[in-house]
Write a protein that holds these residues in place. Sequence first.
Motif, PDB file in Angstrom:
ATOM      1  N   VAL A   1       4.201  15.852  -8.137  1.00  0.00           N
ATOM      2  CA  VAL A   1       3.267  16.943  -8.427  1.00  0.00           C
ATOM      3  C   VAL A   1       2.322  16.485  -9.531  1.00  0.00           C
ATOM      4  CG1 VAL A   1       4.784  18.811  -7.669  1.00  0.00           C
ATOM      5  CG2 VAL A   1       4.929  17.966 -10.018  1.00  0.00           C
ATOM      6  N   ARG A   2       1.430  17.416  -9.966  1.00  0.00           N
ATOM      7  CA  ARG A   2       0.352  17.037 -10.865  1.00  0.00           C
ATOM      8  C   ARG A   2       0.680  17.179 -12.341  1.00  0.00           C
ATOM      9  NH1 ARG A   2      -4.582  14.746  -9.331  1.00  0.00           N
ATOM     10  NH2 ARG A   2      -4.860  15.008  -7.086  1.00  0.00           N
TER      11      ARG A   2
ATOM     12  N   PRO B   1      -0.140   9.270  -5.341  1.00  0.00           N
ATOM     13  CA  PRO B   1      -0.454   9.897  -4.051  1.00  0.00           C
ATOM     14  C   PRO B   1      -1.933  10.183  -3.819  1.00  0.00           C
ATOM     15  CG  PRO B   1       1.453  10.960  -5.065  1.00  0.00           C
ATOM     16  CD  PRO B   1       0.851  10.065  -6.105  1.00  0.00           C
ATOM     17  N   SER B   2      -2.775  10.085  -4.849  1.00  0.00           N
ATOM     18  CA  SER B   2      -4.214  10.226  -4.636  1.00  0.00           C
ATOM     19  C   SER B   2      -4.769   9.057  -3.828  1.00  0.00           C
ATOM     20  CB  SER B   2      -4.940  10.300  -5.983  1.00  0.00           C
ATOM     21  OG  SER B   2      -4.543  11.436  -6.714  1.00  0.00           O
TER      22      SER B   2
ATOM     23  N   ALA C   1       0.833  -1.208   0.000  1.00  0.00           N
ATOM     24  CA  ALA C   1       0.000   0.000   0.000  1.00  0.00           C
ATOM     25  C   ALA C   1       0.866   1.256   0.000  1.00  0.00           C
ATOM     26  CB  ALA C   1      -0.932  -0.015   1.213  1.00  0.00           C
ATOM     27  N   VAL C   2       1.970   1.237   0.751  1.00  0.00           N
ATOM     28  CA  VAL C   2       2.870   2.392   0.774  1.00  0.00           C
ATOM     29  C   VAL C   2       3.488   2.612  -0.606  1.00  0.00           C
ATOM     30  CG1 VAL C   2       5.013   3.310   1.753  1.00  0.00           C
ATOM     31  CG2 VAL C   2       3.361   2.164   3.231  1.00  0.00           C
ATOM     32  N   ILE C   3       3.935   1.527  -1.257  1.00  0.00           N
ATOM     33  CA  ILE C   3       4.559   1.649  -2.576  1.00  0.00           C
ATOM     34  C   ILE C   3       3.548   2.142  -3.608  1.00  0.00           C
ATOM     35  CG2 ILE C   3       5.668   0.334  -4.424  1.00  0.00           C
ATOM     36  CD1 ILE C   3       6.831  -1.488  -2.250  1.00  0.00           C
ATOM     37  N   LEU C   4       2.320   1.629  -3.562  1.00  0.00           N
ATOM     38  CA  LEU C   4       1.285   2.080  -4.491  1.00  0.00           C
ATOM     39  C   LEU C   4       0.947   3.551  -4.254  1.00  0.00           C
ATOM     40  CD1 LEU C   4      -1.066  -1.047  -4.418  1.00  0.00           C
ATOM     41  CD2 LEU C   4       0.398  -0.316  -6.305  1.00  0.00           C
ATOM     42  N   HIS C   5       0.912   3.961  -2.981  1.00  0.00           N
ATOM     43  CA  HIS C   5       0.650   5.374  -2.670  1.00  0.00           C
ATOM     44  C   HIS C   5       1.774   6.267  -3.194  1.00  0.00           C
ATOM     45  CE1 HIS C   5       0.309   9.086  -0.349  1.00  0.00           C
ATOM     46  NE2 HIS C   5       1.544   8.854   0.069  1.00  0.00           N
TER      47      HIS C   5
END
Length: 556
Positions: free
Chosen positions: A484-485, A332-333, A324-328
């Motif tokens: 960033v976006r 980051p959404s 879950a940390v790696i996917l986040h």
Amino acid sequence: MSADTSTRAVVRYLGGESGHRSFFGGTHSRARVILLVVFIIAGMILTPLIGWVGLAVAVAGVGVTLVVTARTYRGSILDRRRKRSRWVARLRSGTTRFTPYDVARWDQLTQAEVDTAHTRGPAGREARAALAQEIVAMRAHPDGADGMGWLRYGRGQAGIAWHSPIGEQPYLSVTFAVTGQLRGIESTAVMSRAAEGWGAFLSSRAVPSSLARDVQVTTRVLPSDSAMQEFWVLGSLDPEAPADAVRSYEDVLRLTGENAMVQRHYITVNWPLTPAFQDAASKYGVGRDGWRGLMDAEIASTARGLAEAKMGRVETLTARQAAAVILHQQNPSRPIDYVADADPASLGVASRDEISAHVVDGIDPIHGARVEWWHRTAAIHAESLATAPRTQLWLLDLLIGKDIQFIRTISFHMHLIPAGEAKNAARQDLVRDTAEALSKREAGQIDTDDTEVHMSAARRRRQDLVAGSQHHGAAWIGYVTISVRDRDQLARASRQLEETCSTGLGIERLDWLDSYQSAASGTTWPIGRGLRATRLALSARIYDRMAGHGEQEAIS
């Protein structure tokens, strides 16, 4: 009478040092040393054979080598050329894209490849080229976690990752979530005890008998999440509360969370799969069962060590929590603790690479909307850090700086070196620096500050490693990933990060890992990637061979 150091801040000198001195003096890149040796040997061979032409070739080669390997604030010419060549090769091979492996889609692509194999003409060639690009893009793991699997990934159990990266020694890693040593404003005595506790933890893992060798400290800086407070309100709100009071509390949550950044801390420890590890594991069982039994003991010992180092609350992450940390970090959404659909066997999110960015195309699991995140990673090398006294708060501007209001991950990797080997390296560096300074003085040359800085750094390291100090050595490197976006925000964030590092931290240059940003992102994931293996000295290798693996009948 000794002075009381409990009320003083712990100060250490960092920077200006990048490893052993080369044969030519100073700390030169490996490419420069190899090329210089090649041209010098070529000159010695060719000059007797073809005369001054051979000597001219050698001299010209040495001159060109010094030019193309000279370090600048944008890196050397050779480094820039290497990055460009790598990027062109990646574009040609199609590895700039990543698509998570899907069985059904893979079968479709392979069948389509068979169907178009006999198609003639330009249309057939274009179709085969497009299919080849899609097939190459579909991989089991993203570039940052290539060769990663799991020794144990059960629910409610400590996740033990098994890494077999190409060209590197296989190792196991476990990640621990900690709340940190300091809370708000603390006294100097508290900070000193915290620094000493962390140093004691690292020293206990650096002894030759320790199986752990690498430690990664990761801090994720992200916007605050009021979900827990909102959840508490749902269960605690009085149904008869006035509407104005409810709106007032919502305003409080919004105002306190606006432009606020919070930190999540992780510590990853690596255990190389050496003969010593396998010998120790054999005492706990046969095969992989012995590995798991040994790792359970190592995990418990590490957790106790982190607690004794005053790292706050220590929690060993399960495989799903680590996933879950790696996917986040890629998207980051996605909340960092969202484990509902986290699969340890599928760690990647669809992405593409640009030469200076890792662009992830993900989905916001809360709102179901498609999102795009742009990531860029830079390395912090020891030679790029100005030599100066620093306390344990020297990274504060990077962690909570008001000028960098974007999501970022800061990760430092440390390879622990036993005191004997570290002391020998410091002694050799000091001798060579002293000899270089003496030779310049005898030749009537004005010595630059570089030799004096390197010599003082080696002298301080040698003093720290004096017998009885219980200090050990370490090779380290740092990484920073910004998220960033869009492209314009990434350009501004890169500039802000460089300014913060140069003015507040004394980092003279950030080494942007362009041309392979997708793989570079893995250096700030809590999986222990990014530390170049250090080659043991000949004496250390001989000593390890002499130590052997112990008697088979011995208890330990």
